[in-house]
Design a protein around this motif. Sequence first.
Motif, short mmCIF file in Angstrom:
data_model
loop_
_atom_site.label_atom_id
_atom_site.label_comp_id
_atom_site.label_asym_id
_atom_site.label_seq_id
_atom_site.Cartn_x
_atom_site.Cartn_y
_atom_site.Cartn_z
N ASP A 286 0.79 -1.34 0.02
CA ASP A 286 0.02 -0.03 0.03
C ASP A 286 0.96 1.20 -0.02
O ASP A 286 0.46 2.07 -0.60
CB ASP A 286 -0.78 0.12 1.20
N ILE A 287 2.09 1.20 0.55
CA ILE A 287 2.82 2.45 0.90
C ILE A 287 3.97 2.67 0.01
O ILE A 287 4.71 3.52 -0.22
CB ILE A 287 3.44 2.76 2.42
N ALA A 288 4.05 1.62 -1.06
CA ALA A 288 5.11 1.66 -1.99
C ALA A 288 5.09 2.66 -2.92
O ALA A 288 6.14 3.22 -3.31
CB ALA A 288 4.99 0.40 -2.76
N PRO A 289 3.73 3.34 -3.37
CA PRO A 289 3.63 4.49 -4.25
C PRO A 289 4.51 6.02 -3.53
O PRO A 289 5.14 6.38 -4.30
CB PRO A 289 2.34 4.73 -4.58
N GLU A 290 4.45 5.77 -2.26
CA GLU A 290 5.13 6.93 -1.67
C GLU A 290 6.61 6.56 -1.24
O GLU A 290 7.14 7.52 -1.07
CB GLU A 290 4.08 7.13 -0.38
N LEU A 291 6.76 5.28 -0.92
CA LEU A 291 8.04 4.93 -0.53
C LEU A 291 8.42 3.57 -1.09
O LEU A 291 7.95 2.66 -0.69
CB LEU A 291 8.43 5.04 1.12
N PRO A 292 9.38 3.46 -2.07
CA PRO A 292 9.20 2.24 -2.73
C PRO A 292 10.01 1.37 -1.87
O PRO A 292 11.02 1.58 -1.09
CB PRO A 292 10.31 2.50 -3.89
N ASN A 293 9.51 -0.03 -1.76
CA ASN A 293 10.30 -1.09 -1.00
C ASN A 293 10.07 -2.26 -1.52
O ASN A 293 9.30 -2.62 -2.38
CB ASN A 293 9.76 -0.98 0.54
N GLU A 294 11.09 -3.39 -1.18
CA GLU A 294 10.81 -4.39 -1.41
C GLU A 294 11.19 -5.63 -0.47
O GLU A 294 12.21 -5.40 0.27
CB GLU A 294 12.00 -4.78 -2.81
N ILE A 295 10.44 -6.40 -0.26
CA ILE A 295 10.88 -7.48 0.68
C ILE A 295 11.67 -8.80 0.09
O ILE A 295 11.33 -9.14 -1.00
CB ILE A 295 9.42 -8.47 1.05
N VAL A 296 13.13 -8.69 0.63
CA VAL A 296 14.08 -9.48 0.01
C VAL A 296 14.14 -11.08 0.92
O VAL A 296 14.60 -11.72 0.45
CB VAL A 296 15.37 -8.96 -0.04
N ALA A 297 13.50 -10.77 1.97
CA ALA A 297 13.56 -12.09 2.97
C ALA A 297 12.67 -11.91 3.93
O ALA A 297 12.14 -10.99 4.42
CB ALA A 297 14.96 -12.09 3.78
N GLU A 298 12.01 -13.19 4.44
CA GLU A 298 10.92 -13.36 5.19
C GLU A 298 11.28 -14.38 6.22
O GLU A 298 12.13 -15.56 5.69
CB GLU A 298 9.75 -13.85 4.81
N ALA A 299 10.95 -14.39 7.36
CA ALA A 299 11.26 -15.57 8.50
C ALA A 299 10.47 -15.67 9.56
O ALA A 299 9.82 -14.47 9.84
CB ALA A 299 12.92 -15.29 8.78
N ASP A 300 10.06 -16.52 10.42
CA ASP A 300 9.34 -16.83 11.41
C ASP A 300 10.03 -17.02 12.92
O ASP A 300 9.40 -16.88 13.84
CB ASP A 300 8.41 -17.90 11.17
#
Length: 260
Positions: free
Chosen positions: A31-45
């Motif tokens: 949702d906020i990517a248009p205002e602040l570009p971001n990319e999830i490069v890793a996920e973990a639990d």
Amino acid sequence: MTVSVAASPLALLVCDDEAPALARLRDLLTDIAPELPNEIVAEADNGLRALAAVEGRRVDVALVDIRMPKMDGIELARHLSRLEHPPAVIFVTAYDAYAVQAFELNAIDYLVKPVRAWRLLEALRKVRRKRVPPGLLAQLPQAARSHLSCHERGRLLLIAVADIIYLRADLKYVTARTRDREFLLDESLTHLEQEFGAQFIRLHRSVLAARNALSGFEKGGDCDDADAQWQAILRDVPDRLPVSRRQWSLLKSFARQLSS
């Protein structure tokens, strides 16, 4: 003011042990990517998987839950701070007990669930404006770590504290000995004793041994150390550890417990 779309997207690690929380963060970041570009490069639990997931990756920001199994967010932050290029850490948690301490230590931000899009955007904008000084996260309120870390051939290795048989200081490094091998730590023996005093016992000015790894003591000092008249016998390795005269006077009751 909006962030220029020409700015490089922030590379993110997202770590939370609850799948719905991970899914919500993904949606908010989209949702906020248009205002602040971001990319999830890793996920973990959990923290252990997070460290494995970021190996060899550039990560600008870690969005980290605090209460997680195996390795919590506070310990994860401490290990991330030892990376060659440590990411900024933003805590995302349902518990506000650490908030005051985090702000007192100038942590980049602390978000309480349920996270709102505007708060997440505000936190990530702080990362654009200011990075956490190196080593700051190591000062966060902390219980004893479950793992120690060391750099080896460009990799960050984790050593489970429960697997360490002894810690031995040599010049500016400390060697951590497990049943299988040795690791070089860039930490002081004094600091390790303060943190893990319940698990390790001092045998010598340069040696701490895991209490549950000791099987007994025998007369006969380390030939290289005139101060050592006794040696400690270990359960899982053939190494003998020197016991100084001063420490022997403090260890006699412990030695009697082992022999009884």
